[in-house]
Scaffold this motif. Structure first.
Motif, PDB file in Angstrom:
ATOM      1  N   ALA A 210       0.929  -1.265  -0.090  1.00 52.67           N
ATOM      2  CA  ALA A 210      -0.049  -0.046   0.132  1.00 52.67           C
ATOM      3  C   ALA A 210       0.775   1.230   0.076  1.00 52.67           C
ATOM      4  O   ALA A 210       0.441   2.133  -0.615  1.00 52.67           O
ATOM      5  CB  ALA A 210      -0.898   0.015   1.042  1.00 52.67           C
ATOM      6  N   PHE A 211       2.198   1.207   0.580  1.00 52.81           N
ATOM      7  CA  PHE A 211       2.885   2.159   0.848  1.00 52.81           C
ATOM      8  C   PHE A 211       3.542   2.514  -0.404  1.00 52.81           C
ATOM      9  O   PHE A 211       4.442   3.472  -0.472  1.00 52.81           O
ATOM     10  CB  PHE A 211       3.854   2.066   2.092  1.00 52.81           C
ATOM     11  CG  PHE A 211       3.031   2.402   3.338  1.00 52.81           C
ATOM     12  CD1 PHE A 211       2.501   3.472   3.705  1.00 52.81           C
ATOM     13  CD2 PHE A 211       2.653   1.343   4.043  1.00 52.81           C
ATOM     14  CE1 PHE A 211       1.820   3.579   4.982  1.00 52.81           C
ATOM     15  CE2 PHE A 211       2.084   1.378   5.380  1.00 52.81           C
ATOM     16  CZ  PHE A 211       1.590   2.500   5.527  1.00 52.81           C
ATOM     17  N   SER A 213       2.102   2.677  -3.366  1.00 53.92           N
ATOM     18  CA  SER A 213       1.152   3.062  -4.245  1.00 53.92           C
ATOM     19  C   SER A 213       1.539   4.689  -4.866  1.00 53.92           C
ATOM     20  O   SER A 213       1.339   4.819  -5.789  1.00 53.92           O
ATOM     21  CB  SER A 213      -0.262   3.121  -3.766  1.00 53.92           C
ATOM     22  OG  SER A 213      -0.383   4.149  -2.561  1.00 53.92           O
ATOM     23  N   LYS A 214       1.980   5.660  -3.927  1.00 56.47           N
ATOM     24  CA  LYS A 214       2.344   6.860  -4.423  1.00 56.47           C
ATOM     25  C   LYS A 214       3.701   6.709  -5.183  1.00 56.47           C
ATOM     26  O   LYS A 214       3.429   7.504  -6.374  1.00 56.47           O
ATOM     27  CB  LYS A 214       2.621   7.661  -2.970  1.00 56.47           C
ATOM     28  CG  LYS A 214       3.142   9.081  -3.120  1.00 56.47           C
ATOM     29  CD  LYS A 214       3.436   9.771  -1.856  1.00 56.47           C
ATOM     30  CE  LYS A 214       3.833  11.299  -2.252  1.00 56.47           C
ATOM     31  NZ  LYS A 214       4.190  11.817  -0.930  1.00 56.47           N
ATOM     32  N   ASN A 217       2.072   5.535  -8.624  1.00 58.80           N
ATOM     33  CA  ASN A 217       1.517   6.622  -9.359  1.00 58.80           C
ATOM     34  C   ASN A 217       2.372   7.531 -10.124  1.00 58.80           C
ATOM     35  O   ASN A 217       2.042   7.831 -11.195  1.00 58.80           O
ATOM     36  CB  ASN A 217       0.567   7.429  -8.425  1.00 58.80           C
ATOM     37  CG  ASN A 217      -0.523   6.669  -7.864  1.00 58.80           C
ATOM     38  OD1 ASN A 217      -1.021   5.651  -8.339  1.00 58.80           O
ATOM     39  ND2 ASN A 217      -1.163   7.142  -6.756  1.00 58.80           N
ATOM     40  N   ILE A 218       3.703   7.923  -9.491  1.00 52.02           N
ATOM     41  CA  ILE A 218       4.381   8.721 -10.470  1.00 52.02           C
ATOM     42  C   ILE A 218       5.213   8.040 -11.255  1.00 52.02           C
ATOM     43  O   ILE A 218       5.489   8.649 -12.143  1.00 52.02           O
ATOM     44  CB  ILE A 218       5.288   9.555  -9.234  1.00 52.02           C
ATOM     45  CG1 ILE A 218       4.513  10.054  -8.151  1.00 52.02           C
ATOM     46  CG2 ILE A 218       6.182  10.627  -9.744  1.00 52.02           C
ATOM     47  CD1 ILE A 218       5.075  10.638  -6.888  1.00 52.02           C
ATOM     48  N   VAL A 220       4.381   6.009 -13.401  1.00 58.82           N
ATOM     49  CA  VAL A 220       3.787   5.793 -14.772  1.00 58.82           C
ATOM     50  C   VAL A 220       4.317   6.748 -15.737  1.00 58.82           C
ATOM     51  O   VAL A 220       4.254   6.890 -16.860  1.00 58.82           O
ATOM     52  CB  VAL A 220       2.338   5.855 -14.682  1.00 58.82           C
ATOM     53  CG1 VAL A 220       1.869   4.730 -13.955  1.00 58.82           C
ATOM     54  CG2 VAL A 220       1.737   6.872 -14.091  1.00 58.82           C
ATOM     55  N   LEU A 221       4.806   8.135 -15.026  1.00 62.19           N
ATOM     56  CA  LEU A 221       5.343   9.082 -15.896  1.00 62.19           C
ATOM     57  C   LEU A 221       6.656   9.021 -16.428  1.00 62.19           C
ATOM     58  O   LEU A 221       7.246   9.930 -17.088  1.00 62.19           O
ATOM     59  CB  LEU A 221       5.322  10.518 -14.951  1.00 62.19           C
ATOM     60  CG  LEU A 221       3.935  10.879 -14.452  1.00 62.19           C
ATOM     61  CD1 LEU A 221       4.059  12.231 -13.706  1.00 62.19           C
ATOM     62  CD2 LEU A 221       2.872  11.244 -15.593  1.00 62.19           C
ATOM     63  N   ASN A 225      10.790  12.101 -14.734  1.00 64.71           N
ATOM     64  CA  ASN A 225       9.974  12.744 -14.291  1.00 64.71           C
ATOM     65  C   ASN A 225       9.727  12.365 -12.771  1.00 64.71           C
ATOM     66  O   ASN A 225       9.474  13.075 -11.901  1.00 64.71           O
ATOM     67  CB  ASN A 225       8.435  12.589 -14.910  1.00 64.71           C
ATOM     68  CG  ASN A 225       8.272  13.571 -16.060  1.00 64.71           C
ATOM     69  OD1 ASN A 225       8.572  14.666 -16.037  1.00 64.71           O
ATOM     70  ND2 ASN A 225       7.914  12.918 -17.078  1.00 64.71           N
ATOM     71  N   LEU A 229       9.939  14.668  -9.202  1.00 64.78           N
ATOM     72  CA  LEU A 229       8.915  14.713  -8.250  1.00 64.78           C
ATOM     73  C   LEU A 229       9.218  14.234  -6.540  1.00 64.78           C
ATOM     74  O   LEU A 229       8.483  13.890  -6.181  1.00 64.78           O
ATOM     75  CB  LEU A 229       7.543  14.138  -8.731  1.00 64.78           C
ATOM     76  CG  LEU A 229       6.950  14.904  -9.741  1.00 64.78           C
ATOM     77  CD1 LEU A 229       5.791  14.197 -10.455  1.00 64.78           C
ATOM     78  CD2 LEU A 229       6.072  16.363  -9.215  1.00 64.78           C
ATOM     79  N   VAL A 231      10.724  11.037  -6.108  1.00 60.80           N
ATOM     80  CA  VAL A 231      10.982   9.476  -5.919  1.00 60.80           C
ATOM     81  C   VAL A 231      12.225   9.012  -5.864  1.00 60.80           C
ATOM     82  O   VAL A 231      13.004   9.605  -7.168  1.00 60.80           O
ATOM     83  CB  VAL A 231      10.131   8.900  -7.015  1.00 60.80           C
ATOM     84  CG1 VAL A 231      10.111   7.535  -6.806  1.00 60.80           C
ATOM     85  CG2 VAL A 231       8.705   9.203  -6.859  1.00 60.80           C
ATOM     86  N   THR A 275      -8.167   3.541 -14.749  1.00 62.06           N
ATOM     87  CA  THR A 275      -7.506   4.568 -13.881  1.00 62.06           C
ATOM     88  C   THR A 275      -5.963   4.337 -13.516  1.00 62.06           C
ATOM     89  O   THR A 275      -5.664   3.167 -14.057  1.00 62.06           O
ATOM     90  CB  THR A 275      -7.951   4.527 -12.433  1.00 62.06           C
ATOM     91  OG1 THR A 275      -7.540   5.578 -11.482  1.00 62.06           O
ATOM     92  CG2 THR A 275      -8.077   3.248 -11.601  1.00 62.06           C
ATOM     93  N   GLN A 276      -5.179   5.155 -13.064  1.00 58.82           N
ATOM     94  CA  GLN A 276      -3.814   5.011 -12.894  1.00 58.82           C
ATOM     95  C   GLN A 276      -3.672   5.129 -11.279  1.00 58.82           C
ATOM     96  O   GLN A 276      -2.464   5.244 -10.878  1.00 58.82           O
ATOM     97  CB  GLN A 276      -2.641   5.871 -13.509  1.00 58.82           C
ATOM     98  CG  GLN A 276      -2.642   5.476 -15.271  1.00 58.82           C
ATOM     99  CD  GLN A 276      -2.064   4.174 -15.377  1.00 58.82           C
ATOM    100  OE1 GLN A 276      -1.592   3.455 -14.336  1.00 58.82           O
ATOM    101  NE2 GLN A 276      -1.967   3.667 -16.512  1.00 58.82           N
ATOM    102  N   LEU A 279      -3.419   2.778  -5.552  1.00 61.06           N
ATOM    103  CA  LEU A 279      -4.315   2.267  -4.527  1.00 61.06           C
ATOM    104  C   LEU A 279      -5.442   1.404  -4.953  1.00 61.06           C
ATOM    105  O   LEU A 279      -5.620   0.445  -4.547  1.00 61.06           O
ATOM    106  CB  LEU A 279      -4.375   3.603  -3.441  1.00 61.06           C
ATOM    107  CG  LEU A 279      -4.627   2.999  -1.989  1.00 61.06           C
ATOM    108  CD1 LEU A 279      -3.434   2.319  -1.554  1.00 61.06           C
ATOM    109  CD2 LEU A 279      -5.058   4.205  -1.188  1.00 61.06           C
TER     110      LEU A 279
END
Lengths: 332, 238
Positions: A210-211, A213-214, A217-218, A220-221, A225, A229, A231, A275-276, A279
């Motif tokens: 779950a941790f 997921s953030k 999400n990023i 995928v860019l 990128n 941001l 990461v 969706t992307q 979570l």
């Protein structure tokens, strides 16, 4: 209706479906076992009652392993697809399952008591999955195209297959039998007493995933990128590989190799949810994967009076055409 | 706002050296130079991805080299020239990723994050795009939502690498006009690497020109087309 509301409704439907299908799974076997036998087998177990023995030692572990295997492999597939930005990636396609299988083969064929024990096989499957996860991660640094990565995964699979065959030719008959039975893949190998430790490891993986997921999400860019941001790409990659190895290794150790779930389910979920948000995708993959394997295993149980089909064979029969459909859809 | 002292950028060896310069909030700076001269290297150095070969960069009196990796996105936002092709990524979710340096471990948006995203969407007049997927947008629309993502990142400095490269004339003007409004109204310092010389002429834009032969960069408060060509493209002069 807003997108998030639609997602919530679909997830609630899946949450409702899972226990219903799990119950159907419990009662799908050839021998009729009452609900009271199931309750007694858990709360007031009588080891002389054959119905309670079947309920406790066969049906319940099989149902729980189906849920764990479906959820875990689907999550592992989603992690691989996002990490490698490749919708056709998955632990089986990229050879991570093969890594676990190879190490299990070495483990069983040594004949050394520790290595042939459940703990030894599990540890080796986890190590094998992690080592092969790192190998594919290493190769991915040099490969630009999505197809090349899949080909490397295919080659890793062939290579380990050859090593396993080589190991089989020099092993003793007893060890060969143990390995062959393991390699067929089955949800029935786990005993009631093993469920709690397996579920604990699985649940820890679910919390940790779950941790991610953030970061997912990023990611995928693209990596540049994502880096800009905030990461930490190296750490994120390593963490994702460790979690993939955890799920793949754990499930491969107890159920044998199971194909196509990790590839097909995340793609199916993306098509439904559009969706992307990882979570949402992680929760939905876990639920859909669990439901998918439960349904496959219900079919297997219904066919069982006529002939036995290993779970790996059944998921391949169902999953392979779906994967071909995805490839055709992407190519169009 | 951002101070360059004795700066030389490059990978292992020096590629371009820059005269000392100070860039301020509320202004746009067009970075112009030939292909391969070191514009992207300069941008990577500003955004903390590369260490300077020599010299220092100070952002709000803080050395960029002292800003930790995780903090960089709170100081500098970066817009790539190529838009990432991702299916099922909604415009709203894409812009919301600009808030990720401020969100918790699960990336959950707070009420104030949503308010800022909506305000930015309204300011850039892209409300009609917010429920669409990024894969369905035109190049011009993609640039606008990339800029929106950079704005919600709430950094003093926004760096854009050739944001108008793939756009038609109308979209180029639209993107630049939005950037000018953001610079002035939101008090941002904006650096734009570009090859569109005609687009940035006769506007309230300053120039960082990289001399083709001397491999040096310098700030020019204003410049004509001839001055730009005679500095950056010496080899094509007749």
């Amino acid at each position: 209706m807003s997108i998030s509301k639609r997602h919530t409704i679909i997830i609630l439907v899946l949450l409702l479906l899972l226990p219903i299908i799990a119950l159907v799974h419990l009662f799908a076997g050839q021998i009729n076992i009452d609900g009271s036998d199931y309750l007694s087998s858990i709360f007031s177990y009588d080891s002389t009652d054959s119905y309670q023995i079947i309920a406790r030692e066969i049906r319940i572990p099989r149902m729980i392993m189906a849920i764990i295997a479906g959820a875990g492999l689907s999550i592992a597939g989603l992690l691989m697809q996002t990490l490698f930005n490749n919708p056709l990636a998955g632990p089986y396609v990229l050879g991570i399952n093969s890594g676990a299988s190879l190490f299990v083969a070495f483990s069983i064929m040594t004949g050394i008591p520790f290595f042939t024990s459940t703990l030894g096989i599990t540890a080796n499957a986890l190590i094998g999955a992690f080592v092969f996860g790192m190998i594919i991660l290493f190769f991915s640094r040099f490969l630009r195209s999505q197809v090349s990565l899949l080909l490397v995964g295919l080659m890793l699979g062939s290579f380990t297959g050859a090593l396993v065959s080589l190991t089989q030719t020099i092993s003793e008959a007893d060890e060969l039998k143990v390995f062959t039975l393991w390699a067929l893949g089955s949800l029935q190998k786990v005993e009631f007493g093993q469920i709690l430790p397996i579920f604990s490891v699985f649940f820890t993986g679910i919390i940790l995933v779950a941790f991610t997921s953030k970061s997912l999400n990023i990611l995928v860019l693209g990596e540049e990128n994502a880096r800009l941001l905030g990461v930490n790409i190296k750490k994120a990659r390593l963490f994702i590989i460790i979690l993939t190895a955890l799920f793949t290794g754990l499930i491969t150790a107890f159920c044998g190799p199971i194909a196509f779930i990790g590839l097909a389910v995340p793609n199916l979920v993306r098509m439904i949810f559009k969706t992307q948000s990882h979570l949402t995708l992680l929760i939905s993959c876990a639920l859909t994967g669990a439901i998918f394997i439960l349904l496959c295993d219900i079919c297997i149980q219904l066919i069982e009076p006529h002939f036995m089909i290993p779970i790996n064979v059944f998921t391949s029969i169902v999953g392979a055409p779906f994967v071909v459909f995805i490839i055709l859809k992407k190519l169009r | 706002m951002i101070d360059f002292q004795n700066l030389t950028v490059g990978y292992q060896s020096a590629l371009v050296s820059f005269s000392d310069m100070k860039l301020n909030k509320g202004a746009i700076y067009a970075l112009i130079g030939r292909n391969g001269i070191g514009k992207s290297t300069f941008l990577k150095t500003i955004t903390g991805q590369l260490k300077p070969v020599n010299g220092t960069i100070q952002l709000n009196d803080r050395l960029i080299s002292d800003i930790t990796f995780g903090e960089i996105p709170k100081f500098i936002s970066y817009v790539e020239s190529r838009f990432p092709l991702v299916e099922f990524l909604s415009v709203y979710d894409y812009i919301a990723l600009g808030r990720s340096p401020y969100t918790n471990l699960l990336g959950k948006l707070k009420e104030e994050d949503r308010a800022l995203i909506q305000k930015t969407i309204d300011q850039l007049n892209i409300g009609h795009l917010s429920r669409r997927f990024t894969s369905e947008l035109s190049d011009g629309e993609r640039q606008l939502i990339s800029i929106a993502k950079a704005v919600v990142q709430q950094t003093d400095l926004i760096v854009l690498d050739e944001p108008t490269a793939f756009l038609d004339y109308a979209n180029k003007e639209e993107v630049l006009s939005q950037l000018q409004q953001i610079a002035v109204n939101m008090e941002k310092c904006i650096i734009v690497a570009t090859h569109d010389i005609d687009l940035v002429l006769d506007k309230t834009i300053q120039f960082i020109l990289i001399d083709e032969t001397e491999k040096t960069g310098k700030l020019y408060p204003s410049a004509t087309k001839n001055e730009i060509i005679s500095t950056c493209f010496k080899s094509i002069q007749l």
